[in-house]
Design an enzyme around this catalytic site. Sequence first.
Site, PDB file in Angstrom:
ATOM      1  N   SER A 106      38.035  65.890  57.953  1.00 24.61           N
ATOM      2  CA  SER A 106      39.388  65.779  58.544  1.00 24.61           C
ATOM      3  C   SER A 106      39.932  67.131  59.094  1.00 24.61           C
ATOM      4  O   SER A 106      39.172  68.257  58.539  1.00 24.61           O
ATOM      5  CB  SER A 106      40.489  65.308  57.161  1.00 24.61           C
ATOM      6  OG  SER A 106      41.786  65.399  57.708  1.00 24.61           O
ATOM      7  N   TYR A 130      43.068  65.126  48.550  1.00 25.98           N
ATOM      8  CA  TYR A 130      42.369  64.774  49.888  1.00 25.98           C
ATOM      9  C   TYR A 130      42.025  66.127  50.520  1.00 25.98           C
ATOM     10  O   TYR A 130      40.999  66.263  51.000  1.00 25.98           O
ATOM     11  CB  TYR A 130      43.570  63.941  50.733  1.00 25.98           C
ATOM     12  CG  TYR A 130      43.007  63.681  52.035  1.00 25.98           C
ATOM     13  CD1 TYR A 130      42.227  62.347  52.182  1.00 25.98           C
ATOM     14  CD2 TYR A 130      43.270  64.342  53.168  1.00 25.98           C
ATOM     15  CE1 TYR A 130      41.906  62.052  53.082  1.00 25.98           C
ATOM     16  CE2 TYR A 130      42.910  63.713  54.359  1.00 25.98           C
ATOM     17  CZ  TYR A 130      42.311  62.422  54.358  1.00 25.98           C
ATOM     18  OH  TYR A 130      41.840  62.119  55.631  1.00 25.98           O
TER      19      TYR A 130
HETATM   20  N1  LIG Z   1      43.216  58.114  60.328  1.00 29.05           N
HETATM   21  C1  LIG Z   1      43.367  59.388  60.385  1.00 29.05           C
HETATM   22  O1  LIG Z   1      44.381  59.887  60.828  1.00 29.05           O
HETATM   23  C2  LIG Z   1      42.213  60.203  59.730  1.00 29.05           C
HETATM   24  C3  LIG Z   1      42.226  61.525  59.976  1.00 29.05           C
HETATM   25  C4  LIG Z   1      41.232  62.440  59.303  1.00 29.05           C
HETATM   26  C5  LIG Z   1      40.260  61.868  58.694  1.00 29.05           C
HETATM   27  N2  LIG Z   1      40.120  60.376  58.337  1.00 29.05           N
HETATM   28  C6  LIG Z   1      39.131  59.933  57.712  1.00 29.05           C
HETATM   29  O2  LIG Z   1      38.406  59.066  58.486  1.00 29.05           O
HETATM   30  C7  LIG Z   1      37.839  58.232  57.643  1.00 29.05           C
HETATM   31  C8  LIG Z   1      38.059  56.766  57.921  1.00 29.05           C
HETATM   32  O3  LIG Z   1      39.592  56.423  57.759  1.00 29.05           O
HETATM   33  P1  LIG Z   1      40.161  55.546  58.656  1.00 29.05           P
HETATM   34  O4  LIG Z   1      41.270  56.160  59.528  1.00 29.05           O
HETATM   35  O5  LIG Z   1      39.367  54.629  59.599  1.00 29.05           O
HETATM   36  O6  LIG Z   1      41.029  54.769  57.564  1.00 29.05           O
HETATM   37  P2  LIG Z   1      40.946  53.227  57.232  1.00 29.05           P
HETATM   38  O7  LIG Z   1      42.029  53.100  55.829  1.00 29.05           O
HETATM   39  O8  LIG Z   1      41.161  52.108  58.219  1.00 29.05           O
HETATM   40  O9  LIG Z   1      39.425  52.800  56.666  1.00 29.05           O
HETATM   41  C9  LIG Z   1      38.782  53.549  55.551  1.00 29.05           C
HETATM   42  C10 LIG Z   1      37.765  52.695  54.878  1.00 29.05           C
HETATM   43  O10 LIG Z   1      37.102  53.044  53.713  1.00 29.05           O
HETATM   44  C11 LIG Z   1      37.022  52.003  52.913  1.00 29.05           C
HETATM   45  N3  LIG Z   1      36.863  52.604  51.606  1.00 29.05           N
HETATM   46  C12 LIG Z   1      37.664  53.310  50.900  1.00 29.05           C
HETATM   47  N4  LIG Z   1      37.334  53.366  49.604  1.00 29.05           N
HETATM   48  C13 LIG Z   1      36.087  52.934  49.470  1.00 29.05           C
HETATM   49  C14 LIG Z   1      35.019  52.960  48.641  1.00 29.05           C
HETATM   50  N5  LIG Z   1      35.295  53.345  47.295  1.00 29.05           N
HETATM   51  N6  LIG Z   1      33.767  52.521  49.089  1.00 29.05           N
HETATM   52  C15 LIG Z   1      33.652  51.688  50.130  1.00 29.05           C
HETATM   53  N7  LIG Z   1      34.739  51.637  51.081  1.00 29.05           N
HETATM   54  C16 LIG Z   1      35.771  52.218  50.788  1.00 29.05           C
HETATM   55  C17 LIG Z   1      38.401  51.181  52.852  1.00 29.05           C
HETATM   56  O11 LIG Z   1      38.096  49.859  52.285  1.00 29.05           O
HETATM   57  C18 LIG Z   1      38.784  51.320  54.542  1.00 29.05           C
HETATM   58  O12 LIG Z   1      38.147  50.018  55.219  1.00 29.05           O
HETATM   59  C19 LIG Z   1      38.260  58.557  56.062  1.00 29.05           C
HETATM   60  O13 LIG Z   1      37.312  59.355  55.352  1.00 29.05           O
HETATM   61  C20 LIG Z   1      39.469  59.351  56.273  1.00 29.05           C
HETATM   62  O14 LIG Z   1      39.726  60.184  55.388  1.00 29.05           O
HETATM   63  C21 LIG Z   1      41.065  59.819  58.904  1.00 29.05           C
END
Ligand SMILES: NC(=O)c1ccc[n+]([C@@H]2O[C@H](COP(=O)([O-])OP(=O)(O)OC[C@H]3O[C@@H](n4cnc5c(N)ncnc54)[C@H](O)[C@@H]3O)[C@@H](O)[C@H]2O)c1
Length: 261
Positions: free
Chosen positions: A141, A154
């Site tokens: 991130s 986080y």
């Molecule tokens: N959306 C943003 O702005 C953003 C920014 C920086 C980083 N990220 C990172 O991107 C990645 C994806 O996030 P996203 O934005 O698509 O969010 P999201 O919530 O849409 O997707 C995250 C997914 O991870 C799954 N998950 C969570 N815990 C789990 C576990 N213990 N085992 C298996 N699956 C699990 C959830 O069920 C979900 O489907 C994450 O690592 C997040 O930290 C997101």
Amino acid sequence: MDTMTDKVSIVTGAAGGIGTATAQALAEAGSAVLMVDFDEEALAAARDKVTGDKVDVFTADVTDREQVEAYTRYAVDTWGGLDAVILNAGTFGSSYSLMDYPEELFDRVIAINMKGVWYGLRAAVPHLRERGGGSLVITSSTQGLSGYYGSTPYTASKHAVVGIMRNAAVELATEGIRVNTVHPGLTDTTMMGGLHTDANPEDPQAVMDAFAQAPPMARYAQPREIAELMLFLASPASSYCTGGTFVADGGLLAYHGGPRP
Ligand SMILES: NC(=O)c1ccc[n+]([C@@H]2O[C@H](COP(=O)([O-])OP(=O)(O)OC[C@H]3O[C@@H](n4cnc5c(N)ncnc54)[C@H](O)[C@@H]3O)[C@@H](O)[C@H]2O)c1
């Protein structure tokens, strides 16, 4: 371009916004893709959104080492090997100040975002070795390179995976196994939706509009814009990239956050 023809990939957190878009990008580039998530219902719905014949799903919790080994083995047994793993499952936790953060939630965020990545790497490496190389991509991130409010575990976990990535990249470099982190900025997914609602249940859109002003590009990323970077790092197109921190943040980290003219 079919940069992933005859390759086999795994994407964790595949029911989420970035994960589903990454599975789609990999499938379009010719890869077989195993979509992994612990939310079975959301995973089935995500599978329906991804076009491609060689796409399968596996329900697993990335904090359970046996389940991580099981999803990895399943991909290898189904398609005969493994070439790329996108360790993308993650949680923000909840917004609490440094002093108020509940310990149980702190441990849970670290378990998913950090230890789940370590489990994923360890399960994948023997299979990548059998192929003579491969690519491991970890979703960090902008909070893996800078801090923010109300999210100590986080930020800690997203920094931690940079350390894991660097050690793994160094140790595996001569074996042709590349390891990199992707650092998305504000991306339009369920994760951010939850934050908007927490901040203002009556008007989450107003929160999103305000947040969108933070990056110099003054907008959120669409998940596909992050997925394109995942695909580049998974594919042989990035053959000399290892140990790298790849930012896709609309200029957020380039900007010091001071008043604008
Ligand atoms: N959306 C943003 O702005 C953003 C920014 C920086 C980083 N990220 C990172 O991107 C990645 C994806 O996030 P996203 O934005 O698509 O969010 P999201 O919530 O849409 O997707 C995250 C997914 O991870 C799954 N998950 C969570 N815990 C789990 C576990 N213990 N085992 C298996 N699956 C699990 C959830 O069920 C979900 O489907 C994450 O690592 C997040 O930290 C997101």
